[in-house]
Design a protein around this motif. Structure first.
Motif, PDB file in Angstrom:
ATOM      1  N   ILE A  59      -3.840  12.168   5.039  1.00  0.00           N
ATOM      2  CA  ILE A  59      -5.262  12.394   4.822  1.00  0.00           C
ATOM      3  C   ILE A  59      -5.649  13.760   5.001  1.00  0.00           C
ATOM      4  N   LEU A  85      -4.485  16.196   2.468  1.00  0.00           N
ATOM      5  CA  LEU A  85      -4.891  15.611   1.115  1.00  0.00           C
ATOM      6  C   LEU A  85      -6.294  16.519   1.098  1.00  0.00           C
ATOM      7  N   PHE A  88      -2.972  11.644  -6.132  1.00  0.00           N
ATOM      8  CA  PHE A  88      -4.165  11.027  -5.726  1.00  0.00           C
ATOM      9  C   PHE A  88      -5.335  11.880  -5.567  1.00  0.00           C
ATOM     10  N   ALA A  97      -7.076  11.601  -8.876  1.00  0.00           N
ATOM     11  CA  ALA A  97      -7.579  10.358  -9.075  1.00  0.00           C
ATOM     12  C   ALA A  97      -9.166  10.248  -8.510  1.00  0.00           C
ATOM     13  N   LYS A 126       2.089   5.619  -9.716  1.00  0.00           N
ATOM     14  CA  LYS A 126       1.725   5.355  -8.088  1.00  0.00           C
ATOM     15  C   LYS A 126       1.460   6.968  -7.304  1.00  0.00           C
ATOM     16  N   THR A 127       0.374   6.893  -6.960  1.00  0.00           N
ATOM     17  CA  THR A 127       0.197   8.143  -5.991  1.00  0.00           C
ATOM     18  C   THR A 127      -0.386   7.563  -4.839  1.00  0.00           C
ATOM     19  N   GLY A 128      -0.532   8.699  -3.704  1.00  0.00           N
ATOM     20  CA  GLY A 128      -0.997   8.250  -2.508  1.00  0.00           C
ATOM     21  C   GLY A 128      -0.594   9.099  -1.195  1.00  0.00           C
ATOM     22  N   ASN A 162       2.521   5.061   2.149  1.00  0.00           N
ATOM     23  CA  ASN A 162       1.970   5.099   1.139  1.00  0.00           C
ATOM     24  C   ASN A 162       0.653   3.945   1.080  1.00  0.00           C
ATOM     25  N   MET A 163       0.221   3.974   2.373  1.00  0.00           N
ATOM     26  CA  MET A 163      -0.918   2.798   2.574  1.00  0.00           C
ATOM     27  C   MET A 163      -2.094   3.053   1.727  1.00  0.00           C
ATOM     28  N   ILE A 164      -2.215   4.416   1.471  1.00  0.00           N
ATOM     29  CA  ILE A 164      -3.730   4.975   0.682  1.00  0.00           C
ATOM     30  C   ILE A 164      -3.232   5.713  -0.518  1.00  0.00           C
ATOM     31  N   GLY A 165      -3.862   5.014  -1.700  1.00  0.00           N
ATOM     32  CA  GLY A 165      -3.601   5.661  -2.763  1.00  0.00           C
ATOM     33  C   GLY A 165      -4.134   5.291  -3.819  1.00  0.00           C
ATOM     34  N   ALA A 166      -3.830   5.506  -5.148  1.00  0.00           N
ATOM     35  CA  ALA A 166      -4.555   4.960  -6.394  1.00  0.00           C
ATOM     36  C   ALA A 166      -3.298   5.157  -7.405  1.00  0.00           C
ATOM     37  N   PHE A 167      -3.674   4.175  -8.495  1.00  0.00           N
ATOM     38  CA  PHE A 167      -2.767   4.426  -9.926  1.00  0.00           C
ATOM     39  C   PHE A 167      -3.632   5.198 -10.488  1.00  0.00           C
TER      40      PHE A 167
END
Lengths: 359, 359
Positions: A77, A80, A112, A115, A141-143, A151-156
């Motif tokens: 994070i 990110l 991510f 997104a 799949k991103t994250g 990959n516990m936190i992400g978005a499509f």
């Protein structure tokens, strides 16, 4: 150059696969707005960044860059947030495009970020490793990782376009090429025994970096994944098959600490464990298991992992996203080239399969 | 109890509006899985958390909690991460529900966390402030702030259900009730002059906390917003009207530092600036401008902001998400009760409108 379309309705997008692709011509229709943020890492940027900056500036766009440190351990994070910092410091707004130039880590983080930034901006992927070309460039799949799980936190988040350029694989370290081949082998094992035979014919040439054969392997892998993803974008069912070897592999990666083993290496050993359990369940033969191990070995990949205490291995597995109502589900092989997702496996046999494939 | 449905196709959801609502009965159909994470803050949790824990546990669910510090200044990536920590430490997986119990900050952060955790889990909102009941509980906008701008990072995430309980407003500080009334007034000013007349009849009773009138105001505000959002979920057009007063207001909040002024207070003064500019553009009369200021004053809200250097004010405005191709767009009033979004305004008059409404 070959073109593959990922069919997702109004989010349909093309993947261009070839060697020495022309980014200016190929990207032009897919850049929205006048601002483009190129996110890359300290390994890839010195090699390819200027080439893309030139191409995008030639299209009359404002380019800003964000260069992250290289490695899975930075997929967190805090890093990110550096992408958000760069976007806002450059004064970018909702009408911008974010381009990922790098491997899976850069693709996942950049996707991510795109997104989330302003609740969603445009995204383009230029995967520069074999792994990211065959895996993370298809499916959206991103994250990022969390200390308690991958990959516990992400978005499509679907890209507008993907450019997979085999010429960029020439600078890829052999260990990373092999890690990419792990995912290529995965597609064969989970759904295409004919592709497995093709890989058995060409594995040494693929390991040696034959661009034509690699392009064919990328095309077949992406086509396989694209078909599954088009049927099941949000991973309600069939898409979970793509996780063959991943539940075991994630446990290996998590225990060792991200970045010790490459993702593809962990998946390789994870696939051996899945095949081993499938064999113990009586689904695949001894010969099938040996064939699985052999193609993985020929790709210069590990078939055993370091010694990991069983309780810790199981604890990491229990964090897997495929846990449903507290019940672990695994992707196993009902036969060679035909994977299934199932919670109907013997836990004791699973433990044996894990222990049997440790150094 | 009144029920309002937000019409968003397969993501259609109800808002229950009333006093002393029964969470056990109302939540039961909307909790997915066996794990429920309740996210609240240090102000709300001592008052209402146990009530909701009891209700959810009575439904046979496992409840975990995450209590954040109270305030807009904690709506950042570090505190968002505390929600992820709590979810993973509790061993929660993809099949869980995350419930926001608090005001807009808790709703925004929890909604965003639910959108990102495992790439998306179920989300329920229990807004405990008037502002969050009339604003953030409808529309699915979630997110966090960045030092360079408000709500710069987020997602569109629709809840399964919203419970708006007027009984919880009894413990709300008067200043926060007024801040919520700013958004109520906004709906009248942007699209419903008849509602403005209703507010002019009842403003003192609303400020005094009359539960029946507040429920009516919440219902009318949510209905107004729900209609706009149903037409324009991703804010391509009409939805931007909901930002009346917000571009100016965000600049005020950003300059003062999040948490100095309440969001509703900044929006109140922002609406005065928007009305003032609309007047200078010749669109609304002197009487309309005075009527706008008067209803805001009667709601105990500020109609002027502290002195802010103009260049800084404009710089913060330029970070607004409504900037398109480098062009600032503003929500102004073409007539009282009829807002428009436009880039056709005189920048000099805008500067005058900002300066004229500073202390």
């Amino acid at each position: 150059m070959q073109t593959l379309h990922v069919e997702l309705g109004d989010r349909r997008y093309p993947i261009f696969i070839g060697s020495e692709l022309d980014p200016q011509a190929l990207l032009e229709p897919y850049i929205h707005g006048k601002q483009v943020m190129v996110v890359s890492n300290t390994t890839v940027a010195p090699l390819y960044l200027q080439h893309y900056i030139n191409a995008i500036e030639a299209l009359g766009k404002k380019v800003a860059t964000c260069i992250l440190p290289d490695g899975e351990k930075y997929k967190d994070i805090q890093h990110l947030n550096l992408i958000f910092d760069a976007l806002l410091e450059a004064g970018f707004n909702r009408d911008c495009t974010v381009l990922a130039l790098g491997g899976g880590v850069i693709g996942d983080m950049t996707g991510f970020a795109s997104a989330c930034f302003q609740r969603g901006v445009y995204f383009i992927q230029v995967p520069t490793t074999l792994l990211s070309q065959v895996d993370s460039s298809v499916g959206g799949k991103t994250g990022i990782n969390h200390p308690l799980g991958k990959n516990m936190i992400g978005a499509f988040q679907q890209p507008q376009v993907v450019l997979a350029d085999m010429a960029q694989l020439k600078t890829l370290p052999p260990r990373e090429l092999s890690a990419g081949l792990a995912e290529v082998i995965k597609y064969a094992l989970l759904g295409d025994v004919e592709f497995l035979t093709w890989l058995e014919m060409h594995m040494e040439a693929l390991v040696a970096g034959d661009a034509t054969l690699l392009a064919e392997a990328v095309y077949r892998s992406c086509a396989h994944k694209a078909r599954i993803v088009a049927n099941d974008e949000k991973e309600q069912g069939e898409r979970a098959l793509l996780n063959l070897g991943h539940t075991f592999g994630h446990a290996i990666e998590s225990y060792l600490g991200y970045g010790e083993w490459l993702h593809g290496e962990a998946v390789a050993t994870g696939m051996v464990m899945a095949a081993d359990l499938s064999h113990r369940m009586g689904w695949i033969s001894t010969e099938d298991l040996e064939r699985t191990k052999k193609i993985i070995l020929r790709a210069q990949l590990p078939i055993v992992c370091p010694k990991i205490p069983l309780e810790e291995f199981l604890a990491y597995m229990s964090h897997d996203k495929k846990v449903l109502n507290g019940q672990l589900r695994l992707v196993l092989m009902k036969s060679l080239g035909q994977a299934i997702i199932t919670k109907e496996f013997d836990v004791e046999l699973m433990k044996q399969a894990i222990l049997a494939n440790q150094a």
